[in-house]
Write a protein that holds these residues in place. Structure first.
Motif, mmCIF file in Angstrom:
data_model
loop_
_atom_site.group_PDB
_atom_site.id
_atom_site.type_symbol
_atom_site.label_atom_id
_atom_site.label_comp_id
_atom_site.label_asym_id
_atom_site.label_seq_id
_atom_site.Cartn_x
_atom_site.Cartn_y
_atom_site.Cartn_z
ATOM 1 N N ILE A 110 -10.322 -2.322 6.698
ATOM 2 C CA ILE A 110 -9.384 -0.718 6.750
ATOM 3 C C ILE A 110 -9.336 0.497 6.137
ATOM 4 C CG2 ILE A 110 -6.306 -0.328 6.651
ATOM 5 C CD1 ILE A 110 -6.482 -3.271 7.571
ATOM 6 N N ASN A 111 -9.565 1.428 7.080
ATOM 7 C CA ASN A 111 -9.367 2.740 6.497
ATOM 8 C C ASN A 111 -8.147 2.855 6.075
ATOM 9 O OD1 ASN A 111 -9.957 5.230 5.167
ATOM 10 N ND2 ASN A 111 -11.343 5.595 6.786
ATOM 11 N N PHE A 112 -7.945 2.601 3.763
ATOM 12 C CA PHE A 112 -6.513 3.297 3.852
ATOM 13 C C PHE A 112 -5.886 4.701 3.760
ATOM 14 C CE2 PHE A 112 -6.543 -1.325 3.014
ATOM 15 C CZ PHE A 112 -5.268 -1.823 3.236
ATOM 16 N N CYS A 150 2.616 2.337 -1.343
ATOM 17 C CA CYS A 150 1.721 3.695 -0.683
ATOM 18 C C CYS A 150 0.590 3.726 -1.559
ATOM 19 C CB CYS A 150 2.031 4.521 -0.753
ATOM 20 S SG CYS A 150 3.016 5.121 0.766
ATOM 21 N N SER A 151 1.555 3.612 -3.221
ATOM 22 C CA SER A 151 0.104 3.635 -4.200
ATOM 23 C C SER A 151 -0.820 2.285 -4.733
ATOM 24 C CB SER A 151 0.847 3.275 -5.636
ATOM 25 O OG SER A 151 1.727 4.625 -5.935
ATOM 26 N N VAL A 152 -0.382 1.117 -3.984
ATOM 27 C CA VAL A 152 -1.485 -0.356 -3.970
ATOM 28 C C VAL A 152 -2.219 -0.503 -2.773
ATOM 29 C CG1 VAL A 152 -0.493 -2.368 -4.012
ATOM 30 C CG2 VAL A 152 0.178 -1.429 -5.610
ATOM 31 N N LEU A 153 -1.420 0.471 -2.177
ATOM 32 C CA LEU A 153 -2.658 0.382 -0.334
ATOM 33 C C LEU A 153 -3.501 1.726 -0.227
ATOM 34 C CD1 LEU A 153 -0.368 -0.751 2.144
ATOM 35 C CD2 LEU A 153 -1.718 -2.027 1.139
ATOM 36 N N GLY A 154 -2.713 2.646 -1.295
ATOM 37 C CA GLY A 154 -3.367 4.139 -1.294
ATOM 38 C C GLY A 154 -3.872 4.867 0.358
ATOM 39 N N CYS A 155 -2.610 4.462 0.551
ATOM 40 C CA CYS A 155 -2.164 4.988 2.090
ATOM 41 C C CYS A 155 -1.094 5.852 1.935
ATOM 42 C CB CYS A 155 -1.793 4.383 3.169
ATOM 43 S SG CYS A 155 -0.306 2.844 3.059
ATOM 44 N N LYS A 156 -0.610 7.188 2.820
ATOM 45 C CA LYS A 156 0.429 7.592 2.923
ATOM 46 C C LYS A 156 1.280 6.947 3.580
ATOM 47 C CE LYS A 156 -1.519 10.535 6.954
ATOM 48 N NZ LYS A 156 -1.378 11.172 7.161
ATOM 49 N N ALA A 157 2.621 7.410 3.273
ATOM 50 C CA ALA A 157 3.980 6.896 3.842
ATOM 51 C C ALA A 157 4.877 7.876 5.636
ATOM 52 C CB ALA A 157 5.282 7.069 2.831
ATOM 53 N N ALA A 158 4.882 7.656 6.587
ATOM 54 C CA ALA A 158 4.892 8.227 7.385
ATOM 55 C C ALA A 158 6.814 8.419 7.543
ATOM 56 C CB ALA A 158 4.205 8.113 8.848
#
Length: 223
Positions: free
Chosen positions: A6-8, A27-35
């Protein structure tokens, strides 16, 4: 294992009834953004209200783009019919795999297609030669159910949709057999021309009906 990961950085976390602090930590743990919903995924607005017209605007805009005025000028009725059946009706299929199309959207799409098929070169609405249900019907239905019994009894009518002649000839022949050619008689009954101007353009002796123009006109048999 396929080896895919997965490309976080390109992924989004979409929370439902979650605390903002928890969303931020995840979001910090996964390295992704919220939507938040609705979001666009593969061209479809996920989480949008399917009963709103604006949800279907991308589909309507795409159909309008395909039905641009220059194509209406260039294509004949047969080509327009192929475009409608083969391409335009397949555009909403992806949306329909997720949402049920509202009646207002269906009517809007049909109106666009009707104007495209029957419209004049200047973009103004023209006269519909057959009902829209007939336009959408498969060739087999047109052959078996739409021709009057006294006409379908002739064996040659079974060869209309066999591909023996160009498609434009097939369509025109079918229009002749069901009496939907825009002769002067039909145009006068529709109020397009004056009722006094309904004589045959070739012989000028009889009313220009489909039967007269293609069978009974004496000038026709001299050609």
């Amino acid at each position: 294992m396929s080896g895919l990961s997965i490309n976080f950085e390109k992924s989004s976390l979409i929370p439902v009834n979650c605390e903002p602090d928890w969303v931020q930590r995840m979001c910090s743990v996964l390295g992704c953004k919220a939507a938040v919903l609705p979001v666009k995924y593969l061209g479809v607005n996920l989480g949008a209200n399917p009963w709103l017209l604006k949800t279907w605007k991308p589909v309507i805009d795409k159909v309008e783009e395909k039905l641009s005025l220059w194509k209406a000028k260039v294509l004949n009725k047969t080509d327009k019919l192929v475009l409608i059946k083969s391409i335009l009706n397949s555009l909403p299929v992806y949306y329909l795999s997720l949402y049920k199309m509202p009646k207002a959207v269906v009517e809007k799409l049909i109106t666009l297609q009707r104007i495209f098929l029957w419209g004049k070169e200047d973009g103004k609405p023209g006269i519909a030669q057959v009902k829209w249900e007939v336009v959408q019907a498969p060739k087999k239905v047109l052959q078996e159910e739409r021709l009057p019994e006294d006409i379908s009894s002739y064996s040659f009518t079974k060869a209309i949709w066999k591909g023996l002649v160009p498609p434009r000839v097939e369509v025109f022949t079918w229009f002749v057999l069901i009496g939907r050619v825009n002769t002067k008689d039909r145009l006068s009954r529709s109020g397009v021309i004056e009722s006094s101007d309904n004589l045959c353009v070739l012989c000028g002796k009889d009313i220009e009906s489909v039967y007269h123009l293609f069978v009974a006109c004496e000038f026709l048999w001299q050609l």
